[in-house]
Every structure is written in structure tokens, then in C-alpha cells.
Design an enzyme around this catalytic site. Structure first.
Site, PDB file in Angstrom:
ATOM      1  N   THR A 389       0.814  -1.208   0.000  1.00 59.72           N
ATOM      2  CA  THR A 389       0.000   0.000   0.000  1.00 59.72           C
ATOM      3  C   THR A 389       0.856   1.270   0.000  1.00 59.72           C
ATOM      4  O   THR A 389       1.923   1.292   0.563  1.00 59.72           O
ATOM      5  CB  THR A 389      -0.896  -0.017   1.257  1.00 59.72           C
ATOM      6  OG1 THR A 389      -1.555  -1.276   1.292  1.00 59.72           O
ATOM      7  CG2 THR A 389      -1.889   1.110   1.260  1.00 59.72           C
ATOM      8  N   ASN A 409      -1.877  -4.752  -2.122  1.00 60.53           N
ATOM      9  CA  ASN A 409      -1.978  -5.553  -0.909  1.00 60.53           C
ATOM     10  C   ASN A 409      -0.592  -5.953  -0.415  1.00 60.53           C
ATOM     11  O   ASN A 409       0.170  -5.096   0.007  1.00 60.53           O
ATOM     12  CB  ASN A 409      -2.897  -6.765  -1.081  1.00 60.53           C
ATOM     13  CG  ASN A 409      -3.414  -7.263   0.258  1.00 60.53           C
ATOM     14  OD1 ASN A 409      -3.390  -6.521   1.241  1.00 60.53           O
ATOM     15  ND2 ASN A 409      -3.881  -8.489   0.340  1.00 60.53           N
TER      16      ASN A 409
END
Lengths: 577, 172
Positions: A389, A409
Site C-alpha cells: 500500500t 496488498n
């Protein structure tokens, strides 16, 4: 109660009228040497990487809006920091439009493919969580391009081509491998299976067979070509050869994503989750983000716990203890009730009921932690109704603001790289593949977040705008899975309760607790005495230095002051007039 | 001064140090000040004491290992602490008895000579003290050694010396 005039405004290093290139060069240089320069001007950009920050600053200097700068910055991040985000992923954005005073929330999170079957994750009668973390089944339908496109269409001023061009140039001409990317490569390469599907990522992450060292040129010609196609056609990832290529890559690794999934993807515009906090309005992301809900719940519990946090001192054991207790309630609720379903949304509303928050706040014991089962009790009363992220903060000279969090992710997502250079997300791991199964972050998740076709997985991304009246006074958000919530909370408190300047706030050592496992994770920099004091309150303290980077901008009377977290690439905020 | 009084003095000094060590809350210590609060952590052999000071208002909290279920209870380190505590007291009591016997010129016939019975816990204490310093749980790592260690090490060595001295005199 709130430190209205933080030290930030007094410790500002001003950058006077930089040209776009000068701004970019300056910010890049600052980031490379890791100097503690923070810039102030009428706008500011804070991002994970100095090169991306510089791109955003140059866009602002060119007259771009906050949305323009956020989009260009996010695209550049995907090039220089593929471990965390990129156009193979998705994200959330909170946008403040100064002209109308309206706040918007955009959900361009990945969606589970229509053909995804929860049974795909069961092997020989047992759930195999690795299938949700690596390989084709882990890939959700990417939404980042659709989201960024929408942001520019609704709130942009510069051309789409202008915004894509810097990322394309970085990919084509190359840039030095950052310390963060090198660390991430060293962590991931030894875990990559020796299978053809993962060979492209291995090639991206290694130089002469060893994990990519700091400074090694990172050139991504295939991605440059893809970005070129994207600059000409915003739908290039939804239909056409690049989309076909994505589908083929996932399919070769066992995935079920189809071109129809890509073509059908829609950004969801949602009503921002609004909260009142110490005289401010907080605008953050609703479900499928759990971050906003847990953040508002934790802030309310902290305020209702009967302690004056400001007098306890930032990073004091007493303050950290109250913060941890509040987080444990929030994460317990998250695990039990939240998800991208009507029931999950109803639970989110019920979690924030004032009477319940007051009861939870009264339950906080200032001296001791409680048994695990006590957190999240009383349970939210739900009224059934039918039916790796990156974060970017941008505030522009007109007062527009964007808090944008994007992700693939885990580090390098599903560990799949398409021939066209896309690193594909592994967002399916954010679902529960079975009730109470833990994901890669150790998060236990309930039935509402069970994997299912067309659903969006529960997220921890927590983009937040802090609004006073008709102006944004703060922007905070971060990366790092569930730690985003706890770390964003702490930086918010540091800025608005303890009165720290943004650079000090994002650099301060932080803690994390997610209820289960019942472990309080602290950064090594947290003093030994503080760790011992937390243990004395009953917390099971573990020291870990997993990277969680928070970006922040504080807007005061003198302008916007931004800070980027030194935990990733040591980047500092850039600014432009 | 006669040798028996010297032996008694050594025994008394060592016993005092070992009792001080057993009761000390300063085996591991750490202090931190800044950002509006100061904190001190004092870890003894069976408990942790934490004092936090905010704006001049200090509050202390002492917690026994048995009250820290997640962190310490069940860990080998906790048992090392308890064993060290017990050995300190056993050695101290033995040294007091040995000193008293020397002063009173008492000779007690035991299967194992009395000085040897005191020598063993004094020597056994030393590896326990080392282990207590080397293997704390991570929450208590990076704390500095405090005066409890000094009392324990010096007391153990002095006690061993006093017992050995008495053992040597008995052989004569």
C-alpha cells in the site's frame, strides 16, 4: 483541547517559487539524502517516495489541482515502488472540493472475479490460505486506473497525458532502486516458488541472481509502453491487448479473472464516513474500508475514557495504553462484524452508536489491559435491513485536498507480473477464505467478509481529511495492512492533540494492536522504559520493525506543511506555489 | 581481630548484600524522558515497578510476575527470577547461621560440613544471575543492569569466599 498552532508552522523550511523541474530536483535530492527538510507553500504533497512526491509537486506548480497531483503521484509510485502499489491494484480516495465545500469518497478497490468460488481455496478438504496470497486466484479485478481516471475527470485541471507522462518517463528512463524496494526484494525473493509464473517478478527483483541492491537502475520498458497506451486510451486496461495479457497471466497461474470482469469494473462513489472529533470534522472512508470505522470508534473511546491525553504526553505509557485499549475494541468489532455486505454496513453504523461508544470508553481500565473476550462488548446492535500500500496526501493552493491510498496488498501483490509490466494485486487475501481464518496480517475475519464473487474485500486503508469549517486543516493516511489504522490514529493524535509538527509526528515510534493475536507490537525505537511500562499494564509486548509508513499534511495559517514517513524511503514532503 | 570474627564479618556483609539483592527492584532499569512525560522502569526478581511522571505528577505501579499472564508467567525467565530470589535468601540465611556459629564457636556435626552447605547456593547463584540478565522477555530487553545485579554478584562471591574460608579453617 487541540493544539491550534503547532510547531510545524514555526519550523518550516520555505521553498520559494520553484520551477517544476527545480521542485522535482530539489525534492528528489532531499529524499535521496534523507535530510529533514519540510517544505511549506500554498500547497503540499506527501508520498512514500521522493521521486513520486516531486512529480506531484511539479503538477501543483504547473497549476494542477490536488486531484491532478494525487493522480500523477500515485502513478509514479507504482513505477518506483511496485512492492506497494501500482495500476495492477486499487485504492480509496477522499476528496475535498474547496469551491463547493463538498467531500467525496471514491472506492476503486479490487473486486473478486465473477467466477471466483470460495471452494477454490479448499484443497483436500482444508482451506489453503496461500491460494489467496500468491498466484492467479489471489488477484482481484484492479480498479486503480478507473479510480484515478475518475478523479481527474471530476476534479482535474491538467490533461490526462500530462499526468501519466512523469510515470512513463520514470519507467522508460529508469531510476535508482530505493532502500525500501531493495528491502522488500530481499524479503520476497527467497519466498518465490521456482515456477514459471513467478519468473517475471524474480527478474524484476533480482540483479545477477541476487536481490536488487540499493541504487541499481530500475528500468521498466514494458510498463512504460503500457503507460503510453494508457495515456492515449484511459480504457486500455479494461479492454484490448493489455487486458487480455492480464487475464492470460492470471489464468496461467490458476486465476479465474476474465476480460468481462475488467470491462465491467465500476468505481463506487460512496458517502464519506463523517465524524466529529474535538471540534473538527473527519472525513474518511466507509465500508469496504474498516479503517474509517475503527478510527472513529477508537477516537471516540479515547476521548470518552476520562483521561486528558494531552497532559499524559505523546508516547507516554499511559497515553499509549489508552490508545491500545481503544484499538482493541475497534479491531474486535472489525473481526466480528464488518464486511462488504448489508449486514457488515449495518454493523459499522451500530459500532459508532454514541451510547455504545460511551459504554466501551467507561470499560477502559487505565492501569490494566482486559481479557480478550471483553473487547467489543457490548456487541454492536445490528438492525437487519433488506437487502505492500501507498498513501498520498495533497493539498493545493485553492484548498482542495485529496487523501489517496492505493495498494496491491502484500509486497508485490500476487507475485505475478504481466508481460506488459503490471504487478498484479493479491487483494483476495483481504477476504476471509473461511470464517475466523487469519489472513497474512494475522487478522481474524468473520462471515461478513467471506470471499465471494463480485464482493470487495474489507480493507484497512484509512485516508482521512480533517476539516475545520470550510477548509481542510489536515490530511493523514498510510500503508501497512491493519497497522494503517493504528498508525494513522497515532499520527492524528500527535498532530491534533499533542501538537507535534508533521515531521516529528510521522517519525515518532509507534505501536500496533489488532485485538487478535493478543500482542502489542512496538517499534524498536520505543524506549525500553515505555515498553516495560506497557508490559506492566498486562500487554504482551513484542518488538518488530515491520514498515508502516504514514503521510501527513497539516494546514495552518501560514500554509500547508507536509511530512513523509522516513520509514519507507526517507522521502520528505515537497511543495509548490 | 580473631579469625572467627573476621569470618563472621564476611558472612554478615555477604548476607546483607544478598538480602538487599533479593529485595531490590533494580535488577533491570530504564528511564526515558521527553514529549511531556518521563518514565522509569525498575525490574526486580519477582515484580516490575513503573513510575510515570507527567507535569511533575508522579504515579507508580508495582506488578508481580503472577499478575502478568501474557508477558512473563510461564516463561523460563520468570522462574529464573524466582529461583534467584530463593537462592539469595537461602544463601543469606546460611551465611547468617555460619557467621553466628563462628562467633559462638559452635560446631555442628552434619553429614555435609556446614560451610559447604553455604558455599553451594552462593556459587549456584552466579549462573542464575547471568541468565536473568541475558534472557529477559522482549518487553524487558535493552534495559540496563541495576544495583540488584551488583548486590547479587558481590554478595554471592563474598559469601562463597566466607564459606570457603570457614571450610579451610575447619580442615585445619
Amino acid at each position: 483541547m487541540i493544539a491550534t498552532r503547532s510547531a510545524a508552522e514555526r519550523t518550516t523550511t520555505r521553498v520559494a517559487h520553484p520551477s517544476p523541474h527545480a521542485a522535482a530536483s530539489l525534492a528528489f535530492a532531499v529524499g535521496l539524502v534523507g535530510a529533514a527538510a519540510t517544505a511549506r507553500a500554498q500547497g503540499a504533497v506527501a508520498a512514500d517516495d521522493p521521486r513520486a512526491t516531486a512529480v506531484g509537486a511539479a503538477v501543483l506548480a504547473d497549476g494542477g489541482t490536488a486531484a491532478d497531483a494525487a493522480v500523477a503521484t500515485a502513478l509514479a509510485l507504482g513505477v518506483v515502488n511496485p512492492a506497494s502499489s501500482g495500476i495492477g491494484g486499487g485504492g480509496f480516495a477522499i476528496v475535498y472540493d474547496a469551491a463547493t465545500g463538498q467531500t467525496y469518497a471514491f472506492d476503486f478497490r479490487e473486486v473478486a472475479p465473477a467466477a471466483l468460488d470460495p471452494g477454490d481455496f479448499v484443497v483436500d478438504g482444508a482451506v489453503d490460505p496461500m491460494r489467496a496470497r500468491r498466484g492467479g486466484l489471489a488477484v482481484g479485478v484492479p480498479g486503480e486506473v478507473a479510480g484515478l481516471t475518475l478523479l481527474t475527470e471530476r476534479f482535474g485541471r491538467l490533461s490526462w497525458r500530462r499526468l501519466v507522462a512523469p510515470a512513463m518517463r520514470l519507467a522508460r528512463e529508469g531510476s535508482p532502486t530505493s532502500a525500501f524496494m531493495s528491502q522488500a526484494a530481499a524479503r520476497v525473493v527467497p519466498t518465490l516458488p521456482d515456477e514459471p509464473a513467478f519468473a517475471p517478478l524474480r527478474a524484476l527483483l533480482t540483479v545477477d541472481g541476487a536481490p536488487r541492491p540499493v541504487g541499481a537502475p530500475l528500468v521498466r520498458p514494458a510498463l512504460a509502453a503500457t503507460l503510453g497506451a494508457l495515456s492515449r486510451d484511459r480504457r486500455a486496461l479494461a479492454t484490448g491487448p493489455i487486458a487480455d495479457d492480464l487475464v492470460a497471466t492470471a489464468a496461467a497461474a490458476g486465476g479465474v479473472i476474465t476480460t468481462a470482469d475488467l470491462a465491467a469494473y465500476q468505481v463506487a462513489e460512496r458517502a464519506p464516513l463523517d465524524g466529529r472529533w474535538r471540534g473538527h470534522r473527519l472525513a474518511t472512508m466507509p465500508i469496504p474500508s474498516s479503517g474509517g470505522v475503527v478510527l472513529l470508534e477508537a477516537l471516540a473511546i479515547i476521548d470518552g475514557a476520562g483521561v486528558d491525553l494531552a497532559t499524559l504526553g505523546a508516547s507516554s505509557p499511559a497515553a499509549l495504553h489508552v490508545i491500545v485499549e481503544a484499538l482493541k475494541h475497534g479491531f474486535a468489532d472489525r473481526a466480528r462484524a464488518l464486511g462488504d455486505t448489508d449486514a457488515g454496513r449495518a454493523a459499522a453504523r451500530a459500532m459508532l452508536a454514541p451510547a455504545r461508544l460511551a459504554a466501551l470508553a467507561r470499560a477502559v481500565d487505565r492501569d490494566r489491559t482486559l481479557p480478550s473476550a471483553r473487547y467489543g462488548e457490548p456487541a454492536p446492535v445490528v438492525t437487519p435491513r433488506p437487502g505492500g500500500t501507498s498513501h498520498v496526501c495533497v493539498v493545493d493552493r485553492d484548498g482542495n485536498a485529496v487523501a489517496l491510498t492505493t495498494t496491491v496488498n502484500g509486497y508485490y501483490g500476487a507475485k505475478l507480473v504481466t508481460p506488459t509490466g503490471l504487478v498484479l494485486n493479491n487483494q483476495i487475501d483481504d477476504f476471509a477464505v473461511a470464517v475466523d481464518a487469519s489472513n497474512m496480517y494475522g487478522l481474524r475475519q468473520g462471515a461478513e467478509n467471506l470471499v465471494g464473487p463480485g464482493k470487495r474485500p474489507l480493507s484497512s486503508m484509512t485516508p482521512v481529511l480533517v476539516i475545520d469549517g470550510d477548509r481542510v486543516v489536515g490530511c493523514v493516511g498510510g500503508s501497512g495492512g491493519p497497522r494503517i489504522i493504528s498508525n494513522t490514529l497515532q499520527v492524528l493524535l500527535d498532530l491534533f492533540v499533542f501538537g507535534l509538527d508533521p515531521a516529528t509526528a510521522v517519525a515518532a515510534p509507534r505501536i500496533h494492536h489488532q485485538w487478535q493475536p493478543d500482542v502489542l507490537v512496538v517499534e524498536p525505537e520505543l524506549p525500553a522504559a515505555t515498553r516495560a511500562a506497557l508490559a506492566a499494564r498486562g500487554h504482551q509486548v513484542e518488538v518488530a520493525d515491520d514498515i508502516t509508513a504514514v503521510q501527513a499534511i497539516r494546514v495552518g495559517p501560514a500554509g500547508a506543511v507536509g511530512a513523509s514517513d522516513p520509514r519507507k524511503n526517507g522521502a520528505r514532503a515537497a511543495a509548490a506555489r | 581481630m580473631s579469625p572467627r570474627w573476621i569470618t563472621a564479618a564476611w558472612c554478615g556483609l555477604a548476607a546483607a548484600l544478598l538480602i538487599a539483592a533479593a529485595l531490590s527492584s533494580r535488577w533491570l532499569v530504564a528511564d526515558v524522558a521527553g514529549l511531556g512525560a518521563s518514565v522509569s522502569a525498575r525490574i526486580g526478581l519477582t515484580s516490575v515497578k513503573v513510575c510515570a511522571s507527567t507535569l511533575g505528577d508522579a504515579q507508580c505501579q508495582e506488578v508481580a510476575w503472577s499478575q502478568l499472564p501474557g508477558q512473563v508467567e510461564g516463561s523460563g525467565w520468570m522462574w529464573i527470577g524466582r529461583a534467584t530470589f530463593a537462592l539469595c535468601l537461602i544463601a543469606a540465611l546460611g551465611l547468617i547461621a555460619l557467621g553466628g556459629m563462628a562467633v559462638a564457636e559452635l560446631e555442628v556435626q552434619l553429614p555435609i560440613p556446614a560451610p559447604r552447605l553455604v558455599l553451594w547456593p552462593c556459587l549456584a547463584l552466579l549462573p542464575f544471575i547471568g541468565a536473568y540478565y541475558l534472557f529477559p522477555p522482549r518487553a524487558f530487553s535493552e534495559l540496563a543492569a541495576g544495583r540488584g545485579f551488583a548486590f547479587g554478584v558481590v554478595g554471592g562471591l563474598l559469601g562463597a569466599f566466607a564459606a570457603w574460608r570457614q571450610l579451610k579453617d575447619d580442615w585445619r
